[in-house]
Scaffold this motif. Structure first.
Motif, PDB file in Angstrom:
ATOM      1  N   SER A  98      13.230 -43.692  39.605  1.00  0.00           N
ATOM      2  CA  SER A  98      11.831 -43.275  39.628  1.00  0.00           C
ATOM      3  C   SER A  98      11.808 -41.782  39.919  1.00  0.00           C
ATOM      4  N   SER A  99      10.619 -41.179  39.944  1.00  0.00           N
ATOM      5  CA  SER A  99      10.628 -39.749  40.265  1.00  0.00           C
ATOM      6  C   SER A  99      11.103 -39.524  41.698  1.00  0.00           C
ATOM      7  N   GLU A 190      -1.067 -30.903  47.253  1.00  0.00           N
ATOM      8  CA  GLU A 190      -2.103 -31.695  46.601  1.00  0.00           C
ATOM      9  C   GLU A 190      -1.448 -32.747  45.719  1.00  0.00           C
ATOM     10  N   PHE A 191      -2.111 -33.895  45.575  1.00  0.00           N
ATOM     11  CA  PHE A 191      -1.657 -34.886  44.597  1.00  0.00           C
ATOM     12  C   PHE A 191      -2.825 -35.235  43.692  1.00  0.00           C
ATOM     13  N   ARG A 192      -2.615 -35.129  42.386  1.00  0.00           N
ATOM     14  CA  ARG A 192      -3.675 -35.447  41.428  1.00  0.00           C
ATOM     15  C   ARG A 192      -3.289 -36.728  40.704  1.00  0.00           C
ATOM     16  N   PRO A 193      -3.837 -37.875  41.145  1.00  0.00           N
ATOM     17  CA  PRO A 193      -3.404 -39.142  40.547  1.00  0.00           C
ATOM     18  C   PRO A 193      -3.936 -39.344  39.127  1.00  0.00           C
ATOM     19  N   THR A 194      -3.133 -40.038  38.333  1.00  0.00           N
ATOM     20  CA  THR A 194      -3.595 -40.484  37.023  1.00  0.00           C
ATOM     21  C   THR A 194      -4.375 -41.772  37.254  1.00  0.00           C
ATOM     22  N   VAL A 241       1.532 -36.481  23.792  1.00  0.00           N
ATOM     23  CA  VAL A 241       1.232 -35.904  25.104  1.00  0.00           C
ATOM     24  C   VAL A 241       1.078 -34.379  24.986  1.00  0.00           C
ATOM     25  N   ASP A 242       1.997 -33.763  24.245  1.00  0.00           N
ATOM     26  CA  ASP A 242       1.934 -32.311  24.066  1.00  0.00           C
ATOM     27  C   ASP A 242       0.656 -31.889  23.351  1.00  0.00           C
ATOM     28  N   GLU A 244      -2.024 -33.241  23.811  1.00  0.00           N
ATOM     29  CA  GLU A 244      -3.086 -33.554  24.769  1.00  0.00           C
ATOM     30  C   GLU A 244      -3.995 -34.698  24.348  1.00  0.00           C
ATOM     31  N   ASN A 248       0.539 -36.920  30.576  1.00  0.00           N
ATOM     32  CA  ASN A 248       1.987 -37.074  30.545  1.00  0.00           C
ATOM     33  C   ASN A 248       2.484 -38.346  31.207  1.00  0.00           C
ATOM     34  N   ASP A 249       1.694 -38.891  32.155  1.00  0.00           N
ATOM     35  CA  ASP A 249       2.136 -40.083  32.877  1.00  0.00           C
ATOM     36  C   ASP A 249       2.377 -41.257  31.918  1.00  0.00           C
ATOM     37  N   LYS A 257       8.855 -42.377  30.756  1.00  0.00           N
ATOM     38  CA  LYS A 257       9.107 -43.716  31.285  1.00  0.00           C
ATOM     39  C   LYS A 257      10.077 -44.457  30.360  1.00  0.00           C
TER      40      LYS A 257
ATOM     41  N   PHE B 142      11.373 -31.159  38.399  1.00  0.00           N
ATOM     42  CA  PHE B 142      10.521 -31.624  37.287  1.00  0.00           C
ATOM     43  C   PHE B 142       9.245 -30.794  37.192  1.00  0.00           C
ATOM     44  N   ASP B 173       5.723 -39.980  39.091  1.00  0.00           N
ATOM     45  CA  ASP B 173       5.107 -41.269  38.783  1.00  0.00           C
ATOM     46  C   ASP B 173       3.694 -41.285  39.338  1.00  0.00           C
ATOM     47  N   GLY B 174       2.728 -41.600  38.505  1.00  0.00           N
ATOM     48  CA  GLY B 174       1.364 -41.781  38.982  1.00  0.00           C
ATOM     49  C   GLY B 174       0.518 -40.529  39.025  1.00  0.00           C
ATOM     50  N   VAL B 176       0.246 -35.881  39.153  1.00  0.00           N
ATOM     51  CA  VAL B 176       0.829 -34.547  39.292  1.00  0.00           C
ATOM     52  C   VAL B 176       0.811 -34.166  40.771  1.00  0.00           C
ATOM     53  N   ARG B 192       7.639 -29.711  29.557  1.00  0.00           N
ATOM     54  CA  ARG B 192       6.247 -29.323  29.390  1.00  0.00           C
ATOM     55  C   ARG B 192       5.830 -28.186  30.327  1.00  0.00           C
TER      56      ARG B 192
END
Lengths: 325, 262
Positions: A98-99, A190-194, A241-242, A244, A248-249, A257, B142, B173-174, B176, B192
């Motif tokens: 995973s990341s 900061e975290f920007r969730p998808t 994805v590129d 847009e 990217n997730d 993935k 990354f 994952d999930g 940025v 990217r």
């Protein structure tokens, strides 16, 4: 004390499904080594996660909590994992590819003087414990031998089964970390969730993916509609994805993935090797592309040479009917 | 500021690599070599940072004499000088690469090391993280631009440097993650992060005269023992040939009655 230590991942107090695949790997490796496996949970609500993780046959579940581990950073987590590994006497430390696993486990390897194998997809058939891993975007499988006493691994979860709880509860031991937060040279700003209501791409049984052939962000709704009719996760190629069309997730491939759903349907996807590297372990592959020469047809179980703009709505409608029967 | 970037020679990322019939290694017949795409992103980001903050960019790589081709390409993109450490791919593992780059860090003392996230041959994705740990530095792996390379023309950059810190957008994952790391720091570049520039003809000519230092592992005092050895290769499982279907109805029929997946 067991020979194998599995790094458990969790979010909001819940064990992540990926960890259950790593436990499958650990059970296979333990069978070869003739021992068992332990788990380590680092971070907020570790005790609550340990309670969930304790039903899968681990000899012990170690937890590490504290202010330095409230937010994930590679140096702090690597410190804690290496401490627990030394305390537990672990010979193999394994986490998901995973990341978090990819970011953190190499630092654990350095701390333990260990060699590391990334993206393990299987165990070698010889006497010693060797590992199989994809190279060259999955076009080659390498068998690697780690020459150090301790092995550190990331495991490609799509290549291992998820495990069922085996009942019982593993004993839990809280370990006090010596990590000094003042030494930490980084912080998460900061975290920007998808945000998505659809199934998680890495875990979904069905995946509908779109490529460059979808042509625009607006048109991607055709992919979303088909996914919803099927109860599938949405995926995409790097080209999509590129351009847009989608975040990217959702990228599937060598750098995105790696998935192995029961059914993958790719529309408007040519099949670059980088994308194939991420989905060719799918059980059933369907490809829809108007170019009959598209490389994706070489891995597809069912290929439909047709215009996705006609096929997607028709398939969506017929699937809805099928489901309502 | 001084930036060290990686410039690895790899097989053409778009070539379908196959094994030799005796499985002893890859069949390199007709396979071209290129600069690792992820390293191109690392170099491009270094060039953008230099344009803003001035300084020097040192490209580093480990390889045989043939790797000077990719080194010259890094110099043609705009790196100021290069260091090539002699070493063959089959005598390297990620750990040895990381320890070698750590020695180069001690020699050069850069503010930032930007690695390509992974090399498209070994696909290990370890060297940056290992190197950061060996050096006791913070890391932002990354690194990417949240709007992708298509959206690079405006808005916030994937990497920004201010007040002795580097701020990076990370693809995780999930979502940025935005991370701030005190310099000196280690960054790894994802595809990217940016759109790498193509070297211009005048820059290709100029690159031929840029300094390229050649060193051996012994010069750097690196222990060449490997922690990980690739002992055998095999082909991935082949998928059996599929069938073409004529229309949506036939497809659905196959999925329900033959594959039994619906």
């Amino acid at each position: 004390m067991s020979d194998i230590l599995v790094v458990a991942e969790h979010a909001a107090g819940s064990l992540k499904k990926g960890t259950l695949h790593v436990i499958d790997f650990a059970r296979q490796a333990a069978a070869k080594l003739g021992g068992g496996f332990d788990l380590v949970v680092v971070g907020p609500q570790a005790a609550a996660v340990a309670a969930q993780a304790g039903g899968y046959g681990a000899g012990k579940v170690y937890t590490v909590e504290g202010p330095a581990f409230e937010q994930y950073t590679a140096p702090a987590y690597a410190h804690a994992i290496a401490e627990v590994a030394a305390h537990a006497g672990a010979k193999v430390i394994a986490g998901a590819s995973s990341s978090l696993g990819k970011d953190c486990l190499p630092r654990v390897a350095v701390k333990l003087g260990a060699g590391m194998a990334s993206d393990v997809v299987g165990i070698g058939s010889g006497n010693g414990l060797t590992y199989l891993r994809p190279m060259w975007a999955g076009n080659v499988v390498g068998e690697v031998e780690i020459t150090t006493a301790i092995h550190v691994l990331t495991v490609r979860t799509a290549e291992f089964d998820t495990v069922e709880a085996s009942g019982g509860a593993s004993p839990v031991e809280a370990v006090a970390s010596t990590f000094d937060q003042a030494t930490l040279k980084q912080r998460v700003v900061e975290f920007r969730p998808t945000v998505s209501a659809r199934p998680d791409l890495s875990e979904a049984a069905f995946v509908v993916a779109g490529g460059r052939g979808v042509k625009s962000k607006e048109n991607f709704s055709l992919i979303n509609d088909l996914a919803d009719a099927l109860g599938a996760a949405v995926g995409a190629t790097r080209a999509a994805v590129d351009a847009e069309f989608i975040e990217n997730d959702y990228q599937i491939g060598q750098t995105g993935k790696i998935i192995a759903p029961d059914l993958y349907i790719g529309l408007g996807i040519s099949g670059a090797i980088q994308h194939l590297a991420g989905m060719k372990a799918s059980k059933v592959i369907v490809a829809v592309n108007k170019d009959e020469e598209a490389p994706i047809f070489t891995v597809a179980d069912y290929g439909l040479v047709a215009d996705l703009f006609k096929v997607a709505p028709e398939l969506t409608e017929k699937l809805r009917k099928l489901k309502s029967q | 500021m001084k930036i060290m970037v990686t410039a690895k020679r790899v097989t053409d990322p778009d070539a379908r690599i196959r094994l030799k019939s005796d499985l002893s290694g890859i069949d390199s017949e007709g396979v071209e070599y290129k600069l690792n795409p992820f390293c191109e992103n690392a170099i491009e980001e270094a060039l953008r940072l230099k344009a803003k903050h001035d300084g020097e960019i040192v490209a580093v790589s480990i390889g045989g004499a043939e790797a000077t081709t990719e080194m010259r390409r890094a110099l043609a993109m705009g790196c100021d000088r290069g260091i090539l450490v002699d070493g063959a791919d089959d005598a390297l593992d990620a750990d040895l690469v990381a320890r070698t780059i750590a020695k180069l860090y001690e020699k050069e003392q850069p503010d930032l090391i930007i690695f390509g996230k992974q090399a498209v041959d070994g696909d290990s994705n370890q060297a940056a993280q290992l190197c950061a740990e060996y050096l006791g530095l913070g890391q932002a792996t990354f690194a990417a631009h949240p709007n992708g390379s298509a959206g690079m023309t405006g808005g916030e950059p994937g990497l920004a440097v201010a007040d002795g810190k580097v701020t990076a957008m990370r693809e995780v994952d999930g979502g940025v993650e935005v991370v701030e790391v005190a310099m000196p720091a280690v960054v790894s570049a994802d595809l990217r992060l940016n759109e790498p520039r193509l070297p211009t003809l005048p820059n290709i000519m100029k690159a031929k005269r840029k300094p390229l230092e050649q060193l051996s592992m012994a010069d750097l005092g690196v222990d060449v023992a490997l922690k990980v050895k690739t002992i055998a290769f095999s082909n991935p499982p082949e998928r059996k040939a599929g069938v073409r279907v004529a229309d949506v109805d036939e497809l659905l029929n196959k999925l329900v009655n033959e594959a039994k997946v619906l």
